[in-house]
Scaffold this active site. Structure first.
Site, PDB file in Angstrom:
ATOM      1  N   LYS A 279      13.507  80.968  64.880  1.00 42.02           N
ATOM      2  CA  LYS A 279      13.033  79.978  65.861  1.00 42.02           C
ATOM      3  C   LYS A 279      13.165  78.575  65.259  1.00 42.02           C
ATOM      4  CE  LYS A 279       9.040  78.974  68.783  1.00 42.02           C
ATOM      5  NZ  LYS A 279       9.887  78.804  69.976  1.00 42.02           N
TER       6      LYS A 279
ATOM      7  N   HIS B 205       6.001  83.678  64.809  1.00 41.03           N
ATOM      8  CA  HIS B 205       7.310  83.970  65.389  1.00 41.03           C
ATOM      9  C   HIS B 205       8.298  84.448  64.336  1.00 41.03           C
ATOM     10  CE1 HIS B 205       5.757  81.604  68.796  1.00 41.03           C
ATOM     11  NE2 HIS B 205       6.665  82.229  69.515  1.00 41.03           N
TER      12      HIS B 205
END
Ligand code: NAD
Length: 265
Positions: A155, A151
């Site tokens: 995040k 990711h």
């Protein structure tokens, strides 16, 4: 995903909560572009949710707000007699349980074909949902399975909710097939084997430039299967969101997970 063809049918009246946010704005645009849906309210942070959806005559509301607001929003929507499609994260067994109870109370006085529905989907991405399903189907045929989720570095949680769900699904499939623990000679105290989610190792990469990606590695002596999905843009969530909007009006009660709305056999 194609729009259902029902000539003459009135469009479904949809409100979007969190309309000024990234997902909310993308959802508003997708609803406006769909011929069978009508965007009737963009609800933002300072609005009274129940009043806004009632005033707009919404039948369905999509919630892409924040974990701290989404449960209260869903209760307000149910009190207003509006179906809910929820993409905001932060749901727990307890909060889902309270929504289930609310739905049971609300639907007790309604005819079967007019019951309220709530769809909560931790991931509206078709590729992510399919990857999870394919991984669970394949799991019983392999000795080893590990997950790498990748990711963007903004995040805050790791591993991702989707990776956790994938690991749990793999673990359940292995248990059902009677498979024991995976082979792993790593001695205790070593730190680079990822998180243990139900006995499945999950590795989290955070790298500038990435969006949301997941790889499931399945191994046997002499062979490997890799299942990989990549979400490059939040428009990828829109077919799933619109499917949920169209489905929730005829799906009373609580549905958790987009996979239940797909024809996956
Ligand atoms: P964002 O911060 O861009 O947007 C959230 C918006 O909600 C903001 O505009 C905020 O002002 C607004 N808001 C907060 N409280 C509110 C309230 N009570 N009523 C109305 N609006 C309110 O965030 P985002 O990237 O759009 O993500 C929103 C949520 O969706 C997050 O929980 C995220 O994890 C989740 N998400 C889910 C999926 C999925 O597939 N299910 C995909 C992407 C993001």
């Amino acid at each position: 995903m194609t729009e259902p063809i029902s000539p003459g049918a009135a469009p479904i009246r949809v409100a979007v909560l969190g309309a000024a946010g990234r997902m909310g704005a993308t959802t508003c645009a997708a609803i406006e572009a769909a011929g069978d849906l009508e965007l009737v309210a963009r609800v933002t942070r300072d609005d009274d949710v129940a009043a806004a959806v009632r005033e707009a005559g919404a039948q369905v509301a999509v919630d892409f707000t924040v974990p701290g607001a989404t449960e209260a929003n869903v209760h307000a929507l149910l009190d207003a007699g509006v179906h809910a499609v929820v993409g905001a994260t932060g749901w727990t067994d307890a909060s889902r349980g309270r929504v289930s109870e609310h739905l049971a109370r609300a639907n007790a006085d309604r005819p079967d074909d007019a019951g309220l529905g709530v769809v909560i989907a931790p991931n509206f991405g078709l590729s992510a949902v399919l990857a999870m399903r394919f991984a669970a189907q394949a799991a019983k045929y392999f000795e080893s399975a590990e997950i790498v989720e990748l990711h963007h570095p903004d995040k805050v949680d790791a591993p991702s909710g989707t990776a956790r769900h994938t690991a749990a699904a793999i673990a359940a499939a292995r248990a059902e097939a009677g498979l024991g623990p995976m082979p792993d000679a790593t001695a205790a105290g070593h730190e680079a084997r990822g998180a243990d989610v139900d006995g499945v190792r999950v590795h989290a990469v955070r790298l500038r430039g990435l969006v949301a990606h997941e790889e499931v590695l399945l191994g046997n002596p002499g062979e490997q299967l890799v299942i990989r999905q990549d979400s490059f843009d939040r428009v990828s969530f829109m077919p799933g969101v619109l499917l949920a909007v169209r489905s929730v009006v005829s799906r009373p009660g609580l549905t958790v997970g987009l996979e239940h709305l797909l024809d996956l056999g």
